[in-house]
Design a protein around this motif. Structure first.
Motif, PDB file in Angstrom:
ATOM      1  N   THR A 283       0.699  -1.270  -0.083  1.00 35.13           N
ATOM      2  CA  THR A 283       0.078  -0.021  -0.073  1.00 35.13           C
ATOM      3  C   THR A 283       1.028   1.135   0.114  1.00 35.13           C
ATOM      4  O   THR A 283       0.259   2.242  -0.557  1.00 35.13           O
ATOM      5  CB  THR A 283      -0.899  -0.095   1.100  1.00 35.13           C
ATOM      6  OG1 THR A 283      -0.316  -0.274   2.568  1.00 35.13           O
ATOM      7  CG2 THR A 283      -1.747  -1.016   1.081  1.00 35.13           C
ATOM      8  N   PRO A 294      -2.715   5.383   1.520  1.00 38.36           N
ATOM      9  CA  PRO A 294      -3.036   4.466   2.574  1.00 38.36           C
ATOM     10  C   PRO A 294      -3.662   4.737   3.819  1.00 38.36           C
ATOM     11  O   PRO A 294      -3.463   6.153   3.819  1.00 38.36           O
ATOM     12  CB  PRO A 294      -1.545   3.804   2.890  1.00 38.36           C
ATOM     13  CG  PRO A 294      -0.638   4.886   2.577  1.00 38.36           C
ATOM     14  CD  PRO A 294      -1.336   5.753   1.347  1.00 38.36           C
ATOM     15  N   THR A 298      -1.678   2.792   8.847  1.00 35.59           N
ATOM     16  CA  THR A 298      -0.859   2.138   8.335  1.00 35.59           C
ATOM     17  C   THR A 298       0.735   1.768   9.053  1.00 35.59           C
ATOM     18  O   THR A 298       1.288   0.695   9.185  1.00 35.59           O
ATOM     19  CB  THR A 298      -0.464   2.083   6.758  1.00 35.59           C
ATOM     20  OG1 THR A 298      -1.831   2.124   6.098  1.00 35.59           O
ATOM     21  CG2 THR A 298       0.215   1.148   6.397  1.00 35.59           C
ATOM     22  N   SER A 424      -5.671  -0.766  -0.228  1.00 33.98           N
ATOM     23  CA  SER A 424      -5.942  -1.523   1.037  1.00 33.98           C
ATOM     24  C   SER A 424      -6.811  -2.590   0.858  1.00 33.98           C
ATOM     25  O   SER A 424      -6.659  -3.682   1.783  1.00 33.98           O
ATOM     26  CB  SER A 424      -6.490  -0.537   2.207  1.00 33.98           C
ATOM     27  OG  SER A 424      -7.511   0.260   1.639  1.00 33.98           O
TER      28      SER A 424
END
Length: 453
Positions: A283, A294, A298, A424
């Protein structure tokens, strides 16, 4: 002592019972009559001698001795378990937890680089350099661990760190030139690669505590929050300390004994490192190349995954140790398969529970943001898939994990380029497929006794 008449004029000086009594230890543990025959011949008996006992040859005499003896092999005790350390549990567990911290804490170094991360191209250079360096570290660790003598392993690490750094400098320079970043970013990417390789050398040689100590200057300034120039100084001190530590831990090595077969042996581990790097940073690389953004959580999830690698090692050692013990304790292959599969599933659940706790803490510290649940689920499935892949790798099953990881990464990239869905979501479905397939394969093949040799 009785004297047995075989034919007129021939007598037996020793009777059959005395011979059996003399060889009782061999007879009690013999696998078959051929082993008894070998024992008779080792005593100097020939066919002529066997005829004195009423048998035509040594093999017939061995068969009669074998048939008239009840097998009672001596119990020698279970074989030593190479996966079960004799040190206290708290010390063994503490070492694995410390290794997890050492995997995750260096991420704080990016705080020092924050002023340099002005555009997407800078982050992409650092991420691609990280992905390119992972296979070098994995291959180097595998190559060093395969050396039978510690001195040879140190020599491999010394040359590997130098060669790996020399290889990464042009790679980082090419990435910087291709993506239009300045020399400061290229220098930072080179420093990142040098740190990863030097830290690998320190960890393989058991320098966990020392590595934590040399990380303290950089970590301290990152958490204290001084001006970014001082943060860079702190991490420069840490980087220098890691280099000194790697040099000290790899001193006194002997000839490497490097060969093409040994390099081929390390190649699957290096390829696994490359694929894992691609799966974990999917991502991030997608975002840097223009495919969406993202979720904010993350980075926190990546830290949790890194920290979980310490407990993963601990659980993995426990799986191999319990597999070895089951080989000694179970009475049939079916019983062994049942118990080892239950153990496998139990330990996978245990690792997922630890990872879930770490993810919960990391995501809570990151704060509420959109896509939090999706990030947690994706990280949990990815971590579980990589843990099962490590289980298979430790048992010598490399081909299927490599094929599955490569297939999933290729499919994710193709779907993203052709259909442009949210990265994602692509990563989540890929992680779910990878975890399902690898777990099913592990349950099938790791239930075989031959996988635990």
């Amino acid at each position: 002592m009785t004297r047995v008449l075989i034919r007129p004029g021939t007598t037996v000086d020793r009777d059959f019972t005395e011979l059996a009594d003399e060889m009782k230890e061999l007879l009690a543990g013999a696998v078959d009559a051929l082993e008894v025959a070998a024992g008779l011949e080792a005593k100097g008996m020939s066919d002529k001698t066997a005829r004195r006992y009423g048998d035509p040859d040594v093999f017939a005499l061995a068969a009669r001795l074998y048939e008239r003896t009840v097998r009672r092999p001596a119990f020698t005790g279970p074989a030593a378990n190479p996966w079960r350390s004799q040190e206290p549990t708290w010390r063994r567990g503490g070492r694995h937890v410390l290794r997890g911290l050492l995997f995750g804490l260096p991420g704080m170094g990016y705080v020092a680089a924050a002023p340099l991360l002005g555009g997407p191209s800078t982050g992409l250079v650092l991420t691609l350099a990280l992905v390119a360096c992972w296979p070098l570290g994995q291959g180097l660790a595998a190559l060093a661990c395969s050396r039978p003598v510690p001195a040879a392993a140190r020599r491999v690490l010394r040359h590997g760190v130098l060669a790996g750094t020399a290889a990464m400098v042009p790679v980082c320079a090419a990435l910087g030139a291709l993506l239009g970043t300045g020399p400061a970013v290229v220098a930072l990417a080179c420093a990142q690669s040098l740190y990863l390789l030097a830290a690998t050398a320190a960890l393989v040689t058991g320098g966990e505590v020392w590595l934590l100590l040399v990380l303290l200057p950089g970590l301290s300034v990152s958490f204290a929050g001084p001006p970014w120039q001082l943060v860079l100084v702190g991490w420069a001190v840490t980087g220098t300390g890691v280099l000194v530590l790697a040099y000290e831990r790899t001193r006194g090595g002997t000839a490497t004994g490097m060969s093409w077969p040994s390099l081929r042996m390390a190649l699957p581990y290096a390829l696994f490192g490359l694929l894992v790097g691609g799966l974990l940073t999917f991502t991030l690389i997608a975002a840097y190349t223009g495919y969406g953004t993202p979720p904010a959580a993350t980075s926190a999830a990546m830290v949790a995954l890194s920290l979980a690698m310490g407990p993963a090692e601990w659980v993995l050692y426990d799986f191999r140790a319990r597999g070895h013990e089951l080989l000694q304790e179970t009475r049939s292959l079916r019983e062994f398969a049942l118990h080892v599969r239950v153990t496998l599933l139990e330990l996978v659940v245990r690792f997922l529970a630890v990872l879930a706790v770490l993810l919960g803490l990391a995501l809570q510290a990151a704060g509420t943001s959109p896509g939090l649940t999706q990030v947690a689920a994706c990280s949990l499935l990815t971590g579980g898939a990589l843990f099962v892949a490590l289980m298979l790798q430790s048992c010598g099953r490399m081909a299927v994990p490599l094929t599955c990881c490569g297939t999933v990464l290729t499919a994710e990239t193709a779907v993203l380029v052709l259909a442009a869905p949210p990265p994602s979501a692509v990563q989540l479905y890929g992680a779910a497929a990878l975890f399902t397939v690898l777990l099913a394969y592990a349950v099938a093949v790791l239930g075989r006794a031959t996988a635990h040799r």
